[in-house]
Scaffold this motif. Structure first.
Motif, PDB file in Angstrom:
ATOM      1  N   THR A   1      -4.602   3.820   3.906  1.00 39.43           N
ATOM      2  CA  THR A   1      -3.586   3.730   2.850  1.00 39.43           C
ATOM      3  C   THR A   1      -4.239   3.226   1.582  1.00 39.43           C
ATOM      4  OG1 THR A   1      -3.002   1.522   3.707  1.00 39.43           O
ATOM      5  CG2 THR A   1      -1.586   3.372   4.371  1.00 39.43           C
ATOM      6  N   ASP A   2      -3.672   3.595   0.437  1.00 40.14           N
ATOM      7  CA  ASP A   2      -4.252   3.242  -0.854  1.00 40.14           C
ATOM      8  C   ASP A   2      -3.414   2.166  -1.548  1.00 40.14           C
ATOM      9  OD1 ASP A   2      -6.351   5.115  -0.521  1.00 40.14           O
ATOM     10  OD2 ASP A   2      -4.997   6.728  -1.123  1.00 40.14           O
ATOM     11  N   HIS A   3      -3.834   1.782  -2.731  1.00 38.98           N
ATOM     12  CA  HIS A   3      -3.181   0.700  -3.455  1.00 38.98           C
ATOM     13  C   HIS A   3      -1.744   1.080  -3.793  1.00 38.98           C
ATOM     14  CE1 HIS A   3      -7.363  -0.796  -5.014  1.00 38.98           C
ATOM     15  NE2 HIS A   3      -7.277  -0.752  -3.705  1.00 38.98           N
ATOM     16  N   GLY A   4      -0.821   0.171  -3.510  1.00 43.52           N
ATOM     17  CA  GLY A   4       0.593   0.448  -3.717  1.00 43.52           C
ATOM     18  C   GLY A   4       1.261  -0.575  -4.606  1.00 43.52           C
ATOM     19  N   HIS A   5       2.483  -0.947  -4.236  1.00 47.72           N
ATOM     20  CA  HIS A   5       3.261  -1.858  -5.088  1.00 47.72           C
ATOM     21  C   HIS A   5       4.001  -2.897  -4.230  1.00 47.72           C
ATOM     22  CE1 HIS A   5       5.112  -3.303  -8.664  1.00 47.72           C
ATOM     23  NE2 HIS A   5       6.320  -2.794  -8.414  1.00 47.72           N
TER      24      HIS A   5
ATOM     25  N   LEU B   1      11.231   5.617  -3.202  1.00 45.00           N
ATOM     26  CA  LEU B   1       9.898   5.058  -3.374  1.00 45.00           C
ATOM     27  C   LEU B   1       9.605   4.823  -4.853  1.00 45.00           C
ATOM     28  CD1 LEU B   1       7.717   7.168  -0.900  1.00 45.00           C
ATOM     29  CD2 LEU B   1       8.615   4.851  -0.563  1.00 45.00           C
ATOM     30  N   ASN B   2       8.796   3.824  -5.131  1.00 40.75           N
ATOM     31  CA  ASN B   2       8.324   3.582  -6.489  1.00 40.75           C
ATOM     32  C   ASN B   2       7.324   4.668  -6.859  1.00 40.75           C
ATOM     33  OD1 ASN B   2       7.653   1.866  -8.914  1.00 40.75           O
ATOM     34  ND2 ASN B   2       5.668   1.845  -7.871  1.00 40.75           N
ATOM     35  N   GLN B   3       7.616   5.420  -7.903  1.00 42.88           N
ATOM     36  CA  GLN B   3       6.753   6.503  -8.371  1.00 42.88           C
ATOM     37  C   GLN B   3       6.404   7.484  -7.248  1.00 42.88           C
ATOM     38  OE1 GLN B   3       3.409   4.592 -10.306  1.00 42.88           O
ATOM     39  NE2 GLN B   3       4.634   3.991 -12.077  1.00 42.88           N
ATOM     40  N   ASN B   4       7.337   7.643  -6.319  1.00 45.20           N
ATOM     41  CA  ASN B   4       7.194   8.574  -5.195  1.00 45.20           C
ATOM     42  C   ASN B   4       5.965   8.268  -4.340  1.00 45.20           C
ATOM     43  OD1 ASN B   4       8.011  10.793  -3.603  1.00 45.20           O
ATOM     44  ND2 ASN B   4       6.570  12.144  -4.649  1.00 45.20           N
ATOM     45  N   ARG B   5       5.561   6.970  -4.307  1.00 42.53           N
ATOM     46  CA  ARG B   5       4.352   6.683  -3.524  1.00 42.53           C
ATOM     47  C   ARG B   5       4.406   5.380  -2.746  1.00 42.53           C
ATOM     48  NH1 ARG B   5      -0.983   6.034  -6.675  1.00 42.53           N
ATOM     49  NH2 ARG B   5      -1.426   4.383  -5.179  1.00 42.53           N
ATOM     50  N   ASP B   6       5.126   4.360  -3.216  1.00 38.37           N
ATOM     51  CA  ASP B   6       5.051   3.083  -2.534  1.00 38.37           C
ATOM     52  C   ASP B   6       6.380   2.331  -2.602  1.00 38.37           C
ATOM     53  OD1 ASP B   6       4.764   2.384  -5.325  1.00 38.37           O
ATOM     54  OD2 ASP B   6       2.616   2.597  -5.065  1.00 38.37           O
ATOM     55  N   LEU B   7       6.455   1.227  -1.905  1.00 38.34           N
ATOM     56  CA  LEU B   7       7.696   0.464  -1.859  1.00 38.34           C
ATOM     57  C   LEU B   7       8.013  -0.130  -3.224  1.00 38.34           C
ATOM     58  CD1 LEU B   7       7.341  -1.505   1.513  1.00 38.34           C
ATOM     59  CD2 LEU B   7       8.484   0.678   1.099  1.00 38.34           C
TER      60      LEU B   7
ATOM     61  N   ARG C   1       0.840  -1.186   0.000  1.00 40.62           N
ATOM     62  CA  ARG C   1       0.000   0.000   0.000  1.00 40.62           C
ATOM     63  C   ARG C   1       0.883   1.247   0.000  1.00 40.62           C
ATOM     64  NH1 ARG C   1      -5.017  -1.987   0.503  1.00 40.62           N
ATOM     65  NH2 ARG C   1      -5.959   0.069   0.732  1.00 40.62           N
ATOM     66  N   THR C   2       0.280   2.371  -0.252  1.00 42.12           N
ATOM     67  CA  THR C   2       1.055   3.603  -0.313  1.00 42.12           C
ATOM     68  C   THR C   2       1.816   3.816   0.984  1.00 42.12           C
ATOM     69  OG1 THR C   2      -0.972   4.762   0.349  1.00 42.12           O
ATOM     70  CG2 THR C   2      -0.372   4.793  -1.988  1.00 42.12           C
ATOM     71  N   PHE C   3       3.053   4.300   0.870  1.00 42.46           N
ATOM     72  CA  PHE C   3       3.865   4.476   2.071  1.00 42.46           C
ATOM     73  C   PHE C   3       3.355   5.645   2.908  1.00 42.46           C
ATOM     74  CE2 PHE C   3       7.693   5.548   4.526  1.00 42.46           C
ATOM     75  CZ  PHE C   3       7.947   4.292   5.068  1.00 42.46           C
ATOM     76  N   ARG C   4       2.841   6.657   2.267  1.00 42.89           N
ATOM     77  CA  ARG C   4       2.247   7.770   2.998  1.00 42.89           C
ATOM     78  C   ARG C   4       0.774   7.462   3.276  1.00 42.89           C
ATOM     79  NH1 ARG C   4       5.301  10.032  -1.161  1.00 42.89           N
ATOM     80  NH2 ARG C   4       7.027  11.412  -0.526  1.00 42.89           N
ATOM     81  N   GLU C   5       0.316   7.791   4.463  1.00 44.67           N
ATOM     82  CA  GLU C   5      -1.105   7.594   4.739  1.00 44.67           C
ATOM     83  C   GLU C   5      -1.923   8.623   3.963  1.00 44.67           C
ATOM     84  OE1 GLU C   5      -2.756   9.549   8.581  1.00 44.67           O
ATOM     85  OE2 GLU C   5      -0.813   8.688   9.172  1.00 44.67           O
ATOM     86  N   ASN C   6      -3.187   8.303   3.682  1.00 44.83           N
ATOM     87  CA  ASN C   6      -4.044   9.207   2.926  1.00 44.83           C
ATOM     88  C   ASN C   6      -4.816  10.134   3.867  1.00 44.83           C
ATOM     89  OD1 ASN C   6      -6.245   7.751   3.946  1.00 44.83           O
ATOM     90  ND2 ASN C   6      -6.386   6.448   2.129  1.00 44.83           N
TER      91      ASN C   6
END
Length: 382
Positions: free
Chosen positions: A304-308, A336-342, A294-299
């Protein structure tokens, strides 16, 4: 192509459907960016005086406190390893598409067989079928298709088979004398119902003896105990899926929605190991996966949203655990992958393929049948 598995060797794949937030279960609490990115849901850094603080694994990583009594003892006894930055190269972030990608175990580029799963292909290589492989699910999962006929059985009900004797007779009559190519459907249906009845009798007898008439616990813990009972004596290649991990809103931190779910998972895995018994557990490998992280930053909804990338678990009595395994990178905005997830640094096919190469002694050609185009990872987990 068929090769017999080592006597007593068992493998269970646990699929967490819905994409569990790995970064709050095996959390990088030693990283300041983790606390900055998750101001309301981050776990507190390890602190013996705080029962809600994370449990230290090493200098960088910590374990969710809900796993204190179930998974932490396995870490201390070196029977579980965690593989961070694990997953697939599927970037769709779609639950259904990525789940299918993982279950098929095929490269996402080029033609794919959409009714062929990697566990079904392994069952074919190992010469298994109804006598050794089983899916504990409502319907036969994609990962178990494309090989020999494999039974599936849902264990989440009231302890009774979902189809009664009258319905069984009606279904059997529908397939009497029928064939699908070289497959005798009449014989296959009867074999499937026979396997179902054997499993349920095994479960019923064991639960009556162990429970002394008490009401069984609900949820995955009870189901996992039943799986252990069945796999101890009969099946040695199995799949189970566990839902409820899509935490977009009010995910929680040390307590809350995710904490409750992961606590149940941990207790279930501990119950599974206990039901197997020490000897069978020593010969068992369990891998816990999810379609993506899931996204590394909380929403903005404290979720958390869909990540990698995710964190996968490998556990068993003979696992070389008590360590974080595989390539890692310091988590920061720029990594981060695409500045959003692991990011994904360990492909799940390479991970499981490497395990199976050692566990079953698969040749290069056999491994290519199970995981086409995959180079197995040498992580020395077993």
């Amino acid at each position: 192509m068929a090769v017999p598995a080592a006597s007593g060797t068992r493998f269970l794949l646990v699929f967490l459907r819905g994409a569990y937030d790995a970064a709050n279960i095996v959390a990088p609490t030693g990283n300041a960016f983790y606390h900055e990115a998750r101001p309301t849901i981050a776990l507190a850094a390890p602190d013996p005086a705080n029962p809600q603080a994370a449990l230290r694994l090493d200098a960088d990583w910590s374990l969710h406190p809900a796993l204190r009594d179930s998974i932490a003892p396995l870490w201390q006894s070196r029977q579980i390893a965690f593989v961070p930055f694990a997953g697939t190269d599927d970037m769709s972030r779609s639950h259904f598409e990525t789940q299918d990608t993982i279950e098929m175990g095929q490269p996402i580029t080029g033609p794919r067989q959409f009714q062929s799963g990697f566990m079904g292909r392994l069952a074919g290589v190992l010469g298994k079928g109804g006598n050794g492989a089983i899916a504990f699910s409502d319907r036969l999962p994609l990962t178990m298709r494309g090989g020999p006929m494999i039974p599936n059985l849902a264990l989440g009900g009231n302890g009774k088979p979902p189809i009664d004797d009258g319905e069984t007779a009606m279904i059997a009559a529908m397939y009497r004398g029928q064939h699908l190519g070289a497959v005798d459907l009449d014989a296959a249906v009867h074999a499937g119902f026979a396997a179902r009845d054997t499993v349920w009798h095994t479960i019923d007898d064991e639960m009556k003896a162990a429970g002394r008439g008490a009401i069984a616990a609900r949820g995955f813990e009870a189901a996992a105990q039943r799986i252990g009972v069945v796999m101890r004596d009969r099946y040695n290649l199995a799949f189970v899926d566990v839902g409820g991990w899509d935490t977009h809103v009010n995910q929680g931190g040390a307590t809350g929605q995710l904490a409750g779910r992961i606590g149940e998972l941990g207790r279930g895995l501990a119950a599974y190991a206990q039901a197997l018994g020490p000897q069978a557990w020593q010969q068992t490998v369990v891998v816990v996966v999810s379609e993506f992280g899931r996204t590394f930053r909380e929403n903005g909804n404290r979720g958390t949203d869909h990540g990698h990338g995710s964190v996968y678990w490998v556990l068993g009595g003979g696992v070389s655990g008590g360590r974080m395994v595989g390539p890692q990178v310091r988590i920061a905005p720029e990594t981060l992958n695409q500045n959003r997830d692991l990011p994904v640094l360990t492909d799940y096919r390479a991970l499981i393929g490497g395990l199976w190469q050692r566990q079953y002694g698969l040749t290069r050609a056999q491994l290519a049948t199970v995981f086409p185009g995959t180079v197995p990872a040498r992580l020395d987990l077993i």
